[in-house]
Design a protein around this motif. Structure first.
Motif, PDB file in Angstrom:
ATOM      1  N   ALA A   1       0.651  -1.038  -0.133  1.00 63.98           N
ATOM      2  CA  ALA A   1      -0.071  -0.135   0.020  1.00 63.98           C
ATOM      3  C   ALA A   1       0.946   1.425  -0.043  1.00 63.98           C
ATOM      4  O   ALA A   1       0.634   2.236  -0.759  1.00 63.98           O
ATOM      5  N   LYS A   2       2.020   1.300   0.690  1.00 61.55           N
ATOM      6  CA  LYS A   2       2.854   2.189   0.890  1.00 61.55           C
ATOM      7  C   LYS A   2       3.641   2.543  -0.603  1.00 61.55           C
ATOM      8  O   LYS A   2       3.865   3.633  -1.056  1.00 61.55           O
ATOM      9  N   GLU A   3       4.031   1.221  -0.832  1.00 59.97           N
ATOM     10  CA  GLU A   3       4.618   1.349  -2.309  1.00 59.97           C
ATOM     11  C   GLU A   3       4.093   1.863  -3.297  1.00 59.97           C
ATOM     12  O   GLU A   3       4.794   2.727  -4.248  1.00 59.97           O
ATOM     13  N   VAL A   4       2.637   1.487  -3.384  1.00 57.00           N
ATOM     14  CA  VAL A   4       1.894   1.766  -4.829  1.00 57.00           C
ATOM     15  C   VAL A   4       0.923   2.920  -4.480  1.00 57.00           C
ATOM     16  O   VAL A   4       0.298   3.286  -5.405  1.00 57.00           O
ATOM     17  N   GLY A   5       0.774   3.645  -3.382  1.00 56.09           N
ATOM     18  CA  GLY A   5      -0.137   4.486  -3.180  1.00 56.09           C
ATOM     19  C   GLY A   5      -0.073   5.770  -3.785  1.00 56.09           C
ATOM     20  O   GLY A   5      -1.112   6.338  -4.027  1.00 56.09           O
ATOM     21  N   GLY A   6       1.134   6.185  -4.424  1.00 61.64           N
ATOM     22  CA  GLY A   6       1.281   7.376  -5.274  1.00 61.64           C
ATOM     23  C   GLY A   6       1.023   7.006  -6.765  1.00 61.64           C
ATOM     24  O   GLY A   6       1.352   7.864  -7.643  1.00 61.64           O
ATOM     25  N   THR A   7       0.702   5.939  -7.086  1.00 66.23           N
ATOM     26  CA  THR A   7       0.562   5.467  -8.661  1.00 66.23           C
ATOM     27  C   THR A   7      -0.746   4.886  -8.608  1.00 66.23           C
ATOM     28  O   THR A   7      -1.107   4.015  -9.678  1.00 66.23           O
ATOM     29  N   GLY A   8      -1.921   5.447  -7.900  1.00 63.71           N
ATOM     30  CA  GLY A   8      -3.086   5.144  -8.338  1.00 63.71           C
ATOM     31  C   GLY A   8      -3.780   3.730  -7.788  1.00 63.71           C
ATOM     32  O   GLY A   8      -4.928   3.355  -8.286  1.00 63.71           O
ATOM     33  N   ILE A   9      -3.090   2.994  -6.859  1.00 63.57           N
ATOM     34  CA  ILE A   9      -3.256   1.729  -6.480  1.00 63.57           C
ATOM     35  C   ILE A   9      -3.638   1.749  -4.934  1.00 63.57           C
ATOM     36  O   ILE A   9      -2.759   2.233  -4.362  1.00 63.57           O
ATOM     37  N   ARG A  10      -4.630   1.294  -4.328  1.00 64.63           N
ATOM     38  CA  ARG A  10      -4.965   1.101  -3.247  1.00 64.63           C
ATOM     39  C   ARG A  10      -4.926  -0.498  -2.816  1.00 64.63           C
ATOM     40  O   ARG A  10      -5.229  -1.288  -3.650  1.00 64.63           O
ATOM     41  N   VAL A  11      -4.495  -0.702  -1.433  1.00 66.27           N
ATOM     42  CA  VAL A  11      -4.233  -2.184  -1.208  1.00 66.27           C
ATOM     43  C   VAL A  11      -4.666  -2.428   0.086  1.00 66.27           C
ATOM     44  O   VAL A  11      -4.289  -1.442   1.078  1.00 66.27           O
ATOM     45  N   ASN A  12      -5.697  -3.081   0.249  1.00 69.02           N
ATOM     46  CA  ASN A  12      -6.321  -3.314   1.579  1.00 69.02           C
ATOM     47  C   ASN A  12      -6.519  -4.815   2.056  1.00 69.02           C
ATOM     48  O   ASN A  12      -6.196  -5.853   1.022  1.00 69.02           O
ATOM     49  N   ALA A  13      -6.853  -5.277   3.090  1.00 75.56           N
ATOM     50  CA  ALA A  13      -7.298  -6.730   3.429  1.00 75.56           C
ATOM     51  C   ALA A  13      -8.320  -6.588   4.205  1.00 75.56           C
ATOM     52  O   ALA A  13      -8.798  -6.048   5.063  1.00 75.56           O
ATOM     53  N   VAL A  14      -8.905  -8.016   4.202  1.00 72.87           N
ATOM     54  CA  VAL A  14      -9.956  -8.321   5.142  1.00 72.87           C
ATOM     55  C   VAL A  14      -9.580  -9.707   6.115  1.00 72.87           C
ATOM     56  O   VAL A  14      -8.640 -10.505   5.535  1.00 72.87           O
ATOM     57  N   ARG A  15      -9.717  -9.658   7.222  1.00 77.08           N
ATOM     58  CA  ARG A  15      -9.390 -10.833   8.270  1.00 77.08           C
ATOM     59  C   ARG A  15     -10.688 -11.577   8.481  1.00 77.08           C
ATOM     60  O   ARG A  15     -11.289 -11.082   9.560  1.00 77.08           O
ATOM     61  N   PRO A  16     -11.077 -12.456   7.819  1.00 80.21           N
ATOM     62  CA  PRO A  16     -12.225 -13.300   8.215  1.00 80.21           C
ATOM     63  C   PRO A  16     -11.808 -14.070   9.439  1.00 80.21           C
ATOM     64  O   PRO A  16     -10.733 -14.495   9.604  1.00 80.21           O
ATOM     65  N   GLY A  17     -12.761 -14.110  10.166  1.00 75.57           N
ATOM     66  CA  GLY A  17     -12.613 -15.203  11.525  1.00 75.57           C
ATOM     67  C   GLY A  17     -13.327 -16.662  11.093  1.00 75.57           C
ATOM     68  O   GLY A  17     -13.131 -17.243  10.043  1.00 75.57           O
ATOM     69  N   VAL A  18     -14.138 -17.207  11.869  1.00 83.83           N
ATOM     70  CA  VAL A  18     -14.592 -18.606  11.441  1.00 83.83           C
ATOM     71  C   VAL A  18     -15.844 -18.535  10.701  1.00 83.83           C
ATOM     72  O   VAL A  18     -16.922 -17.813  11.013  1.00 83.83           O
ATOM     73  N   ILE A  19     -15.439 -18.795   9.525  1.00 79.28           N
ATOM     74  CA  ILE A  19     -16.525 -18.674   8.385  1.00 79.28           C
ATOM     75  C   ILE A  19     -17.159 -20.038   7.783  1.00 79.28           C
ATOM     76  O   ILE A  19     -16.191 -20.865   7.906  1.00 79.28           O
ATOM     77  N   TYR A  20     -18.364 -20.057   7.507  1.00 77.65           N
ATOM     78  CA  TYR A  20     -18.899 -21.474   7.115  1.00 77.65           C
ATOM     79  C   TYR A  20     -18.413 -21.378   5.463  1.00 77.65           C
ATOM     80  O   TYR A  20     -18.841 -21.046   4.744  1.00 77.65           O
ATOM     81  N   THR A  21     -17.198 -22.231   5.645  1.00 79.63           N
ATOM     82  CA  THR A  21     -16.618 -22.542   4.107  1.00 79.63           C
ATOM     83  C   THR A  21     -16.054 -23.848   4.228  1.00 79.63           C
ATOM     84  O   THR A  21     -15.989 -24.644   5.228  1.00 79.63           O
ATOM     85  N   ASP A  22     -15.803 -24.585   2.953  1.00 77.86           N
ATOM     86  CA  ASP A  22     -15.411 -25.911   3.062  1.00 77.86           C
ATOM     87  C   ASP A  22     -13.743 -25.901   3.431  1.00 77.86           C
ATOM     88  O   ASP A  22     -13.289 -26.970   3.328  1.00 77.86           O
ATOM     89  N   ILE A  23     -13.183 -25.067   3.897  1.00 79.43           N
ATOM     90  CA  ILE A  23     -11.708 -24.906   4.028  1.00 79.43           C
ATOM     91  C   ILE A  23     -11.593 -25.476   5.212  1.00 79.43           C
ATOM     92  O   ILE A  23     -10.613 -26.181   5.593  1.00 79.43           O
ATOM     93  N   HIS A  24     -12.744 -25.604   6.279  1.00 76.90           N
ATOM     94  CA  HIS A  24     -12.561 -26.468   7.392  1.00 76.90           C
ATOM     95  C   HIS A  24     -12.357 -27.952   7.244  1.00 76.90           C
ATOM     96  O   HIS A  24     -11.404 -28.642   8.013  1.00 76.90           O
ATOM     97  N   ALA A  25     -13.109 -28.529   6.073  1.00 79.02           N
ATOM     98  CA  ALA A  25     -12.939 -29.946   5.927  1.00 79.02           C
ATOM     99  C   ALA A  25     -11.342 -30.263   5.528  1.00 79.02           C
ATOM    100  O   ALA A  25     -10.903 -31.358   5.757  1.00 79.02           O
ATOM    101  N   SER A  26     -10.673 -29.250   4.846  1.00 78.35           N
ATOM    102  CA  SER A  26      -9.214 -29.429   4.561  1.00 78.35           C
ATOM    103  C   SER A  26      -8.256 -29.556   5.851  1.00 78.35           C
ATOM    104  O   SER A  26      -7.456 -30.277   5.588  1.00 78.35           O
ATOM    105  N   GLY A  27      -8.858 -28.983   6.806  1.00 76.41           N
ATOM    106  CA  GLY A  27      -8.016 -29.351   8.161  1.00 76.41           C
ATOM    107  C   GLY A  27      -8.446 -30.196   8.817  1.00 76.41           C
ATOM    108  O   GLY A  27      -7.787 -30.574   9.915  1.00 76.41           O
ATOM    109  N   GLY A  28      -9.539 -31.078   8.410  1.00 74.05           N
ATOM    110  CA  GLY A  28      -9.891 -32.346   9.110  1.00 74.05           C
ATOM    111  C   GLY A  28     -11.067 -32.441   9.932  1.00 74.05           C
ATOM    112  O   GLY A  28     -11.467 -33.348  10.758  1.00 74.05           O
TER     113      GLY A  28
END
Length: 248
Positions: free
Chosen positions: A172-199
């Motif tokens: 975000a700091k590197e490209v902030g002056g070139t028209g690009i915004r960079v952000n993130a989301v941090r999901p918590g415990v969400i109902y998706t199939d990824i938990h099956a991958s963890g057993g």
């Protein structure tokens, strides 16, 4: 002219919910997937039902050649993406660190970290006004695990998402002056199939009592946060994080 969004890991879970939400909001949508072609096709059908163009590309974001092909096919069929969602991610079976081997660590970091870096790089090369682009926005899908550490389950996954957080701030700091915004989301415990991958397919049910809101979240709730960060309503927001975790 329609905006184009590229979403990695878009055939299921948070990626699929984000793809559908983007289509509803007027984006033409390119998704990547690794194996589940039928699920990817169902996502495309829904997006086309909203009157938008849609494309699915089989690609492993851990492989540079696949990332290059993914972006090239998106450009060829839909146009240059103005938005990137780095959603593709993996975890392995629940384990303590002393029982993890190098192969597991490499698999997790190759997808979650190297893949995210490669896709962000290709987006910057196309979006940066310093390189002839028109600007754009990137949202990385991190995890609350990056802050909580996931002891006794996925410290490797948590560490990989910590790297994604650092990338989000630095880029975000590197490209902030070139028209690009960079952000993130941090999901918590969400109902998706990824938990099956963890057993543990029903992990959300086990841990939701520890969430202040006393429930798991939906992929659609995460998708709405992602789409807000990509929107003009977030035009002065970069290097930031939205916790979609019920207060956990």
């Amino acid at each position: 002219m329609s905006k184009v969004i590229l979403i990695t890991g878009g055939s299921r879970g948070i990626g699929a919910a984000t793809a559908r939400a983007a289509g509803q909001r007027g984006y033409d949508v390119c998704i990547s997937y690794r194996r589940d072609e039928p699920s990817a096709e169902r996502v495309l059908e829904d997006i086309r039902g909203y009157g938008r163009r849609a494309l699915a590309v089989r690609a492993d974001v851990a492989e540079e050649v696949d990332v290059l092909r993914l972006f090239a096919e998106c450009e060829q069929h839909l146009g240059t993406p103005q938005a990137l969602v780095n959603n593709a991610g993996v975890l392995e079976r629940q384990s303590r660190l002393e029982d993890m081997d190098a192969g597991r660590l490499q698999r997790v970091f190759n997808v979650n970290v190297i893949g995210t870096l490669l896709c962000a790089r290709e987006a910057v090369r196309r979006m940066s006004t310093a390189l002839g682009g028109d600007g754009g926005a990137i949202v990385n899908v991190s995890s609350r695990a990056a802050c909580l550490g996931s002891p006794d389950e996925y410290v490797d996954y948590a560490a990989s998402k910590g790297a994604v957080d650092t990338l989000t701030v630095g880029l975000a700091k590197e490209v902030g002056g070139t028209g690009i915004r960079v952000n993130a989301v941090r999901p918590g415990v969400i109902y998706t199939d990824i938990h099956a991958s963890g057993g543990e397919p029903d992990r959300v049910e086990r841990v939701k009592s520890g969430v202040p809101m006393r429930r798991g979240g939906s992929a659609e709730e995460v998708a709405r946060a992602i789409l807000w960060l990509l929107s003009d309503e977030a035009s002065y927001t970069t290097g930031s994080f939205i916790e979609v975790s019920g207060g956990r």
